[in-house]
Enzyme design. Structure first.
Site: not given
Length: 470
Positions: A248-250
């Site tokens: 994911s973006k994290r």
């Protein structure tokens, strides 16, 4: 459906965002399978999510595919341009008794599901608008409301297939309710649109993420209701971050364009994608030609793939090392121009600079940052040095004035001066590096001095010597 034996694969992204790593990996596997077999690769844009689909996302997907080198043979096709076709197929299914109109409202469906959940039952549509059940219940179609069209899912037995990655998979039909094929506004649902498109486009192999496994039994029912042969299905593993959680973006960059902007070469990212859930022996470096030649489903893992950012950077470094200097210079130049506010003029040829630096830069952005050394108008550093080091620098400046200006000659001068001073090489070269470049780490200093040029090097040494004497 075509009866030709030609392999035909497709990539069918939804334009609700950028092309992410998982989608790009699916596109690569589909593209490679088609190319390996001399088949066709079709690009289809599934744009029926009207609230979230955007032209910006469409353009980003196309741009990413082109940058990766995943060229398509047909398309891009857009589902919203095919609404009449979906309506015609839905009517065909109604006429054959495989589908029916349903006037159940969203509120009624929510109430039904709540009631089922309270009784411990699986929340699902109960088939009340199947013609025979609607008649038994005395239901009357309301004229003021447009119906959806639902598929009549078999209630007995099971549905299964032999997956090219996961092997035999089967679902009891009792777990599947009557899915909506066509919404009241005439827009198809995902499962219906996919089947009609794959049928019309004669897709032979459906390659997609394993989050679609639960959709496949529904799609198989629709294929069979239409009297169509099934494509082969291959569900590839999901991609996890280095921490074992879903990517994911994290976890940092997740879209293709972001990796491009952060300085990855496309061939390096393709190499990374190929190794996410598929491998060929112990090969780390997988040029695109070899991916096409070697790709198969026997070596696609059934378990989740793990994306390692450090390995991605290492691979990018290897490809940068191998890249043509002129190509790298063309990629670095606009980054330098943006940072400098001007063209990188007044320094050595950029191709020579990238040739010197590329073995130590793991991204194009990193390469541009290192190259700034040769083009930025920086104030030379004044370094506090011991008297004997200052004397060595003074001797060095004097000898460099008359030396031939090439790396071998400069290296010879450096060695002669250090030897005559009685100092060790690092005692002279470390302050020299700081004085001339303002940095503590650079490529070999003789190569740096050669590219900086005699006038620049002597001017910076003179500034240091004047400051020391003042």
């Amino acid at each position: 459906m075509s009866t030709a034996s030609t392999v035909r694969t497709r990539f069918a992204p939804s334009p609700t965002g950028f092309l992410h790593i998982g989608g790009a990996r699916t596109a690569l596997f589909s593209w490679a399978w088609a190319r390996k077999h001399g088949g066709k690769f079709v690009l289809r844009i599934e744009d029926t999510d009207l609230e979230r689909s955007t032209e910006v996302s469409v353009n980003a997907i196309l741009e990413s595919m082109k940058w990766l080198g995943l060229d398509w043979d047909e398309g891009p096709f857009f589902q919203m341009q095919r609404l009449d076709r979906y309506k015609a197929v839905a009517e065909q299914l109604i006429a054959a008794g495989h589908a029916y109109r349903c006037w159940m409202t969203r509120g009624e469906l929510d109430a039904l599901r709540k009631e089922q959940a309270e009784k411990g039952a699986k929340p699902r549509y109960d088939g009340r608008w199947r013609p025979e059940r609607a008649k038994a219940l005395g239901l009357v179609a309301p004229a003021e409301r447009a119906p959806v069209i639902r598929f009549r899912t078999p209630e007995e037995g099971s549905v299964g297939w032999s997956d090219l990655v996961k092997g035999a998979i089967a679902f009891p039909n009792a777990e599947l309710d009557d899915l909506v094929l066509l919404r009241a506004d005439g827009v198809p649902t995902y499962n219906f649109g996919v089947v009609v498109d794959d049928l019309d486009m004669a897709i032979t192999h459906v390659i997609r993420g394993d989050d679609h496994v639960n959709n496949t039994p529904r799609q198989i029912h629709i294929f069979r209701a239409l009297g169509a042969a099934l494509p082969e299905f291959a569900h590839v593993p999901m991609i996890l971050g280095a921490d074992g959680e879903r990517l994911s973006k994290r976890h940092g960059a997740v879209s293709v364009t972001q990796y491009r902007d952060e300085g990855f070469l496309p061939e390096a990212l393709v190499n990374c994608l190929a190794r996410l859930g598929w491998s060929h022996g112990n090969d780390e470096m997988l040029p695109i030609g070899n991916i096409v030649k070697w790709f198969d489903f026997a070596h696609v893992s059934r378990s989740a793939a793990q994306f390692d950012p450090a390995k991605a950077l290492w691979l990018n470094l290897q490809y940068i090392k191998q890249a043509d200097d002129a190509r790298l210079a063309a990629l670095v130049e606009p980054l330098l121009e943006r940072a400098l506010g001007r063209r990188p003029a007044g320094g050595p040829p950029l191709e020579k600079v990238v040739a010197l630096l590329k073995d130590r830069a793991n991204t194009i952005v990193h390469l541009a940052e290192e190259a700034m050394l040769f083009y930025a108008q920086q104030e030379p550093a004044r370094v506090e040095v011991a008297a004997e080091v200052g004397a060595a620098l003074a001797a060095l400046a004097q000898k460099l004035k008359g030396a031939a200006w090439d790396r071998a000659s400069i290296n010879g001068v450096l060695r002669d001066v250090v030897k005559a001073s009685g100092l060790k090489m690092p005692q002279v070269l470390m302050p020299l590096r700081a004085v001339v470049t303002g940095r503590t780490q650079t490529p070999p200093i003789d190569a740096v001095l050669e590219l900086l040029g005699r006038d620049t090097v002597l001017a910076r040494l003179e500034r240091q010597l004047q400051g020391a004497s003042g």
